[in-house]
Design an enzyme around this catalytic site. Structure first.
Site, PDB file in Angstrom:
ATOM      1  N   THR B  50       0.914  -1.470  -0.160  1.00 54.72           N
ATOM      2  CA  THR B  50       0.110  -0.006  -0.032  1.00 54.72           C
ATOM      3  C   THR B  50       0.998   1.316   0.126  1.00 54.72           C
ATOM      4  OG1 THR B  50      -0.188   0.109   2.311  1.00 54.72           O
ATOM      5  CG2 THR B  50      -1.608  -1.363   2.145  1.00 54.72           C
ATOM      6  N   CYS B  51      -0.055   2.098  -0.358  1.00 54.93           N
ATOM      7  CA  CYS B  51       1.677   3.674  -0.126  1.00 54.93           C
ATOM      8  C   CYS B  51       2.472   3.766   1.338  1.00 54.93           C
ATOM      9  CB  CYS B  51      -0.125   5.149  -0.331  1.00 54.93           C
ATOM     10  SG  CYS B  51      -0.694   5.268   0.569  1.00 54.93           S
ATOM     11  N   ALA B 199     -14.783  30.940  -0.351  1.00 56.80           N
ATOM     12  CA  ALA B 199     -13.965  29.834  -0.789  1.00 56.80           C
ATOM     13  C   ALA B 199     -12.784  29.227  -0.167  1.00 56.80           C
ATOM     14  CB  ALA B 199     -14.115  29.872  -1.934  1.00 56.80           C
TER      15      ALA B 199
END
Lengths: 268, 431
Positions: B50-51, B199
C-alpha cells in the site's frame, strides 16, 4: 394469581437493565440486540400477567400500588418500543432502565387484588386510571428524553465530548420525540383528569382532594409546555427544562401524595 | 515450520524508499509471488503493498532441525529477492526493513489488519487492502494451508477489533469531524440547506462531504459574485449575492464560512435578529477562516452551534487520543487471537495425530469386539483370543502406512497432518 409471570418479566427486565447499564458505561451500542430480546420477552410475559389479573378481578389491573407500578412500567416499555421503531433510534436501553426501576418498586407492595368500593368500581374509573398512568408514562419518557437532549446539547455547545454522547440520537430526533410524547401525553392526561373529576363530583360533590389540586397544578404546567411547543418559536432547551420540572411534579403526585396524605387515592 | 515477515512502513522508511520498494500494480504482485514461491524453502507467500507499507509474508516448511541453521537465510532470501526484483542495492534499503518471525509475525499481521499499525489508527481501508492482497495470492495459488488460515484469522481479528472496540468510531480529520458534529444536531441532512460563505480548500472539502452525506440545497455567496457563480456551477448550487447574507442565514441550517475578511462577517447582533426571524430553528455555523469571520460570542445564543477551526482540531485531537486508548483494548483481542492461531499450529504436529488415530482405531476395535462377544456367548476362550489377535494385526497393518507417512518429514507435512485429522475425524470428536 399468575405472579410467576410478574417474577419472570421482572427478571428479564433486570437482565435488560444490567446490559443497558453496561452498554452505557462502555459507550457502545453493541448489546442492543440482547436488550431488545430480553425486553420483548419480558414485555410479552408482563402483558400476560396484566391480562390474567384483569380477567380474575374484572377491573383494570391498575389500582393497588403494586398494580399501578406494574402497569406504569409496562406502559413505559410499550412506548419505548414504539419510539425505537418509529424513529429508528437505539433508545430502548433508556426505556428498560426506567421500566425496571419502576417494576422493582412495584415488587415490594402487596400483590393481592385490591377491592374497590362498589360505588367506585366502574368502567369510567378504569378509564380514568388507565389513561392517567399511560399519560404519566409518556411524561416520564419525555423527562428522560429531555434530559438526554440537554446532555447532548451541552456537549455540542461546550465542545466537550465524553463519549456518552455517541450513543445518543441527534438533537433534532430527541426534540421530536419529546414533542410527540407531550403531544400524546397531554390529551390523555387531560381526559383522565376530566373523567376522574366528574366521577369524584358525582360521588362526593364539590370538594377538594389534595391529589386533585396537585394534578391540576401539574396539568397547568403541561398545558404551558403543550402550548409553547405547538407554537413553534419556543426554544427547545427551555422546553426540555420545563419538561423535567413538570415530571418532578407528576412523580410527586404519583408516589408522594398517594402515600403521604389522607386522600381518595390512598393506595388500596 | 517458520513464518517470516519482511517489510517497511511509514514509521520506518521515508516515502522515497517506500515508493522504490512498492509493488505498483496487481500484475507486479502476481509476478513477484510467482518468483517467490518457486524458490526452494518458500512454500507460501503473500505480498501486501500500500502507499504506507510494503510487506512480504512467507511461510517456509523447513524442518525444525534445519530451521535453526537456515532461517537466517529465509530473511536473506527475501531481501535478495526484493533487491533483484526492484533492481536496487540491498544496502540502500536494508536498514529501513523490519523482520518478524513466528509469533511476532502473526501478531504484526493482526495489528496491521486491525489498523493498529496505520498512520491514522483505526482507518478502515487497510483491512480491505489486506483482503485484496490475500485474494491476489489466492489467485496465484501462492498460499496454502498455513497462510490461508493465517489470513482468514487476520481478517476475523480485524472484524472483532472493529466490533468490540470503538477504534474507528470518531472522525480524525477536520472535515469529517465537522460532518460528524453536524449530524449530532440534525437528523435528515437531505432536508437541510447549506450556505457557503467565501471559498477555500477546506470549506470546499467539508461541503463535498456534506453533499456526500445527503445535503441537497446548496447556496453559495462570495464578495465577488462571479466566483460564487463558478462554485455554484461546480457544486450544483445557487449563487446568492453577498449583500443578502442575512436573508440567506434565515433560511439555511448549516453555514460554512471561509473568507479573507479581516473582521467579523457575522456578528452576534446580526445573528440574534436572524434567530428571531427563523423562529429559533437550530443553525450550525463552521468558521474556518483565519482571522475568524464569525463573532465567537454567537455561540452563546440559544440553538446556535458555532465551531471554529481550533474547536474542530480539538475534537479531532481528542478523538485521536480516544483511538489510542481503544488500541490498548484491541491489543488484548490480538493477543488472544494470536494464541488461538498457535494452538491451531500445534495441532499440526505429527506425534499427537498418530496417537489420536491409533487410539481411535483401538477404541473402535474394542467396541466391536464387545458387540461380537455379546452376540456369540458360547465361543471358547481360544477362539476369542485368536479373534483378538486377528483384529489387532488388521489394525496394525492398516495403520502402518499412515503412520510412516505422518512420521516422514516430507515437504507438505502440515497439509498431510491436517488431512489426516480430517480423514480420521479427530477434530470432530474433540468438538
Amino acid at each position: 394469581m399468575g405472579t410467576i409471570f410478574f417474577e419472570l418479566a421482572l427478571t428479564l427486565y433486570f437482565a435488560g437493565f444490567i446490559l443497558s447499564i453496561v452498554g452505557i458505561i462502555r459507550k457502545k451500542n453493541d448489546l442492543d440486540k440482547a436488550v431488545f430480546f430480553l425486553s420483548l420477552i419480558g414485555f410479552i410475559l408482563h402483558t400476560v400477567y396484566l391480562i390474567i389479573r384483569y380477567i380474575k378481578s374484572g377491573q383494570a389491573p391498575v389500582f393497588s400500588m403494586h398494580e399501578a407500578n406494574s402497569y406504569f412500567a409496562w406502559s413505559i416499555l410499550l412506548v419505548s418500543f414504539l419510539i425505537s421503531f418509529s424513529y429508528k433510534v437505539k433508545v430502548l436501553n433508556f426505556g428498560i432502565i426506567l421500566s425496571f426501576l419502576i417494576m422493582f418498586i412495584g415488587a415490594f407492595f402487596p400483590r393481592g387484588i385490591p377491592s374497590l368500593k362498589p360505588e367506585i368500581k366502574s368502567f369510567w374509573i378504569d378509564i380514568h386510571a388507565v389513561m392517567a398512568i399511560f399519560g404519566i408514562a409518556l411524561f416520564s419518557l419525555a423527562f428522560v428524553f429531555s434530559s438526554l437532549y440537554l446532555i447532548q446539547e451541552k456537549a455540542i455547545k461546550s465542545k466537550k465530548f465524553r463519549g456518552f454522547e455517541s450513543i445518543l440520537p441527534n438533537l433534532e430526533i430527541l426534540d421530536k420525540i419529546n414533542y410527540h410524547l407531550i403531544f400524546w401525553g397531554f390529551p390523555l392526561y387531560t381526559i383522565a383528569l376530566v373523567v376522574g373529576f366528574i366521577k369524584y363530583v358525582s360521588l362526593v360533590g364539590f370538594m377538594f382532594d389534595p391529589k386533585e389540586i396537585w394534578s391540576f397544578l401539574t396539568w397547568i404546567v403541561y398545558l404551558s409546555i403543550y402550548y409553547l411547543r405547538v407554537k413553534e418559536d419556543w426554544r427547545k432547551k427551555k422546553a426540555a427544562y420545563l419538561t423535567i420540572l413538570a415530571f418532578l411534579l407528576v412523580i410527586f403526585g404519583f408516589f408522594g401524595i398517594n402515600l403521604l396524605t389522607e386522600s381518595f387515592h390512598k393506595p388500596l | 515450520m517458520s513464518l517470516t515477515v519482511v517489510g517497511l512502513n511509514h514509521k520506518t522508511a521515508p516515502i522515497e524508499i517506500r515508493e522504490k520498494l512498492a509493488f505498483g500494480s496487481k500484475e507486479a504482485i502476481k509476478e513477484a509471488l510467482r518468483e517467490l514461491i518457486q524458490k526452494e524453502n518458500i512454500a507460501e507467500a503473500v505480498i501486501l503493498s500500500t502507499c504506507n507499507r510494503v510487506e512480504i509474508y512467507v511461510y517456509s516448511n523447513l524442518s525444525s532441525d534445519k530451521e535453526n541453521r537456515e532461517t537466517k537465510s529465509i530473511e536473506e532470501l527475501i531481501k535478495e529477492f526484493i533487491s533483484k526484483f526492484h533492481k536496487i542495492e540491498k544496502s540502500s534499503f536494508e536498514n529501513y526493513l523490519y523482520v518478524y518471525k513466528d509469533r511476532q509475525a502473526v501478531e504484526h499481521l493482526f495489528k496491521v489488519t486491525s489498523s493498529l499499525d496505520s498512520m491514522i489508527v483505526g482507518e478502515p481501508q487497510i483491512t480491505g487492502q489486506v483482503k485484496e492482497s490475500y485474494e491476489i495470492a489466492l489467485s496465484e495459488r501462492a498460499t496454502s494451508l498455513i497462510l490461508n488460515h493465517l489470513m482468514n484469522r487476520a481478517l476475523f481479528t480485524a472484524k472483532r477489533v472493529r466490533n468490540e472496540t470503538r477504534i474507528s468510531e470518531n472522525p480524525v480529520s477536520v472535515s469529517y469531524a465537522a460532518v460528524g458534529l453536524i449530524r449530532k444536531v440534525f437528523d435528515d441532512l437531505s432536508k437541510k440547506s447549506i450556505l457557503l460563505v467565501g471559498a477555500g480548500e477546506m470549506a470546499e472539502l467539508a461541503l463535498r462531504h456534506l453533499i456526500g452525506n445527503g445535503v441537497k440545497s446548496v447556496y453559495i455567496t462570495n464578495r465577488t459574485f462571479e466566483r460564487a457563480k463558478e462554485l455554484a456551477k461546480e457544486f450544483n448550487g445557487v449563487a446568492v449575492p453577498f449583500e443578502n447574507l442575512k436573508e440567506n442565514l434565515i433560511k439555511t441550517d448549516i453555514v460554512l464560512c471561509s473568507t479573507a475578511a479581516p473582521n467579523y462577517v457575522i456578528t452576534e447582533n446580526m445573528l440574534k435578529e436572524v434567530m428571531y426571524l427563523r423562529k429559533y430553528k437550530p443553525i450550525f455555523l463552521i468558521d474556518i477562516s483565519v482571522p475568524r469571520n464569525i463573532d465567537p460570542s454567537c455561540n452563546n445564543l440559544d440553538n446556535v452551534y458555532l465551531y471554529n477551526i481550533d474547536d474542530l482540531q480539538a475534537v479531532v485531537d481528542s478523538n485521536i487520543l480516544e483511538r489510542k486508548k481503544e488500541a490498548e483494548r484491541a491489543m488484548i483481542i490480538i493477543k488472544e487471537e494470536t494464541e488461538k492461531f498457535f494452538q491451531w499450529i500445534n495441532s499440526l504436529e505429527s506425534v499427537p495425530v498418530i496417537v489420536s488415530i491409533r487410539n481411535k482405531a483401538e477404541q473402535i476395535r474394542q467396541e466391536e469386539l464387545e458387540k461380537f462377544k455379546s452376540k456369540f456367548r458360547d465361543l471358547s476362550p481360544e477362539v476369542l483370543n485368536s479373534i483378538d489377535y486377528l483384529t489387532q494385526s488388521i489394525i496394525n497393518k492398516i495403520m502402518h502406512y499412515p503412520t510412516v507417512a505422518l512420521k516422514n518429514n516430507c515437504e507438505s507435512k502440515e497439509i498431510l497432518i491436517y488431512s489426516a485429522r480430517r480423514l480420521f475425524g479427530i477434530d470432530n470428536e474433540e468438538e
